[in-house]
Enzyme design. Structure first.
Site: not given
Ligand code: PMM
Length: 274
Positions: A215, A255
């Site tokens: 991020k 995650r």
């Molecule tokens: N961040 C993203 C997408 N889904 N779900 C949870 N539970 N927590 C998060 O911080 C989160 C998520 C965005 O990141 P990505 O585009 O790399 O998937």
């Protein structure tokens, strides 16, 4: 603490054309399934499969497109024995995902985008990840103000409490609730660091999942002398340090994109503890 005990590693499978770090790489079902198998081989405990990018400014896919992206991938990976989570804000997608074998609904909106998702999750007996969220990606960064007493930590704690109550009221079992502070969702880099430092204050005693991988706040932390943020592909060492520190703070799950880096860090934590 052995493998398959917290912190669990949730490997990200983004079946999207536009996610910020890996958009477009795994859009075809076969590529996404192959990626899921690689993450399992690297030690992922859970695969989080999503068909909607939530990066700031993203536009929403049609529900049919989201279904077509995630359902075949979930079916294949669940049939192969993976623990599958679906990353969706839509009840219809959660329902199809559970029918295809998903046992976790990861709703970044905490039930705000489509409240029926809570009933669907309860009826399907799935685990529910309640993330802190204030609005869709097209406007979420305009909502990043936390001026009340206690600042961002108190606001996230209190706003999550309302979402937990809604999840409980819908019938989601107590042992099926997981909280997530929602790093980067209506949050500045400083907000993210305050939330990470204050996890214990906002957890309501529930298991906590953290998504920090790749991020922007890590890019800002590692900015060069001109103030240019570190590119997405060069943020992993900082993230791996965070993984180890969060493991020591007792988080339930992480995650991550780079499962191998995370499981390596956890091997170090586990060895040192034993
Ligand atoms: N961040 C993203 C997408 N889904 N779900 C949870 N539970 N927590 C998060 O911080 C989160 C998520 C965005 O990141 P990505 O585009 O790399 O998937």
């Amino acid at each position: 603490m052995s493998r398959h005990e917290p912190p669990l590693v949730m490997g990200i499978v983004n079946v999207t054309p536009d996610s910020f770090s890996d958009g477009g790489r795994f859009l075809a079902t076969d590529d996404a399934v192959a990626h899921g198998h690689r993450l399992l081989a690297d030690g992922a405990d859970i695969l989080d499969i999503g068909g909607e990018s939530t990066r700031p400014g993203a536009t929403r896919p049609l529900v049919e497109d989201e279904l077509a992206r995630v359902v075949p991938v979930i079916s294949e990976l669940a049939a192969a024995g993976a623990v599958v989570s679906v990353d969706t804000m839509r009840a219809e997608v959660a329902e199809a995902a559970i029918a295809a074998g998903a046992t976790i609904v990861n709703d970044v909106s905490g039930g705000l985008a489509d409240p029926r998702i809570l009933d669907i999750t309860a009826a399907g007996g799935a685990t529910y990840v309640v993330m802190h969220w204030r609005g869709h990606s097209d406007r979420m960064q305009q909502l990043a103000s936390y001026d009340g007493p206690g600042g961002v930590v108190a606001a996230v704690r209190d706003e999550l409490a309302e979402r937990i109550d809604a999840a409980r009221a819908a019938g989601i079992a107590e042992d099926r609730l997981v909280l997530d502070p929602g790093l980067g969702f209506s949050k500045t880099a400083d907000h993210n660091w305050q939330l990470l430092a204050g996890l214990a204050e906002l957890s309501h005693g529930l298991p906590v999942l953290v998504g920090a991988s790749r991020k922007a706040f890590l890019g800002h932390l590692l900015s060069d002398a001109e103030g240019t943020p570190r590119p997405v592909a060069e943020r992993e060492s900082a993230h791996t340090a965070l993984v180890a520190l969060l493991a020591e703070r007792g988080v339930w799950g992480l995650r991550v994109h780079d499962v191998r880096a995370a499981t390596d860090a956890l091997a170090v934590v586990r060895r040192l503890r034993s």
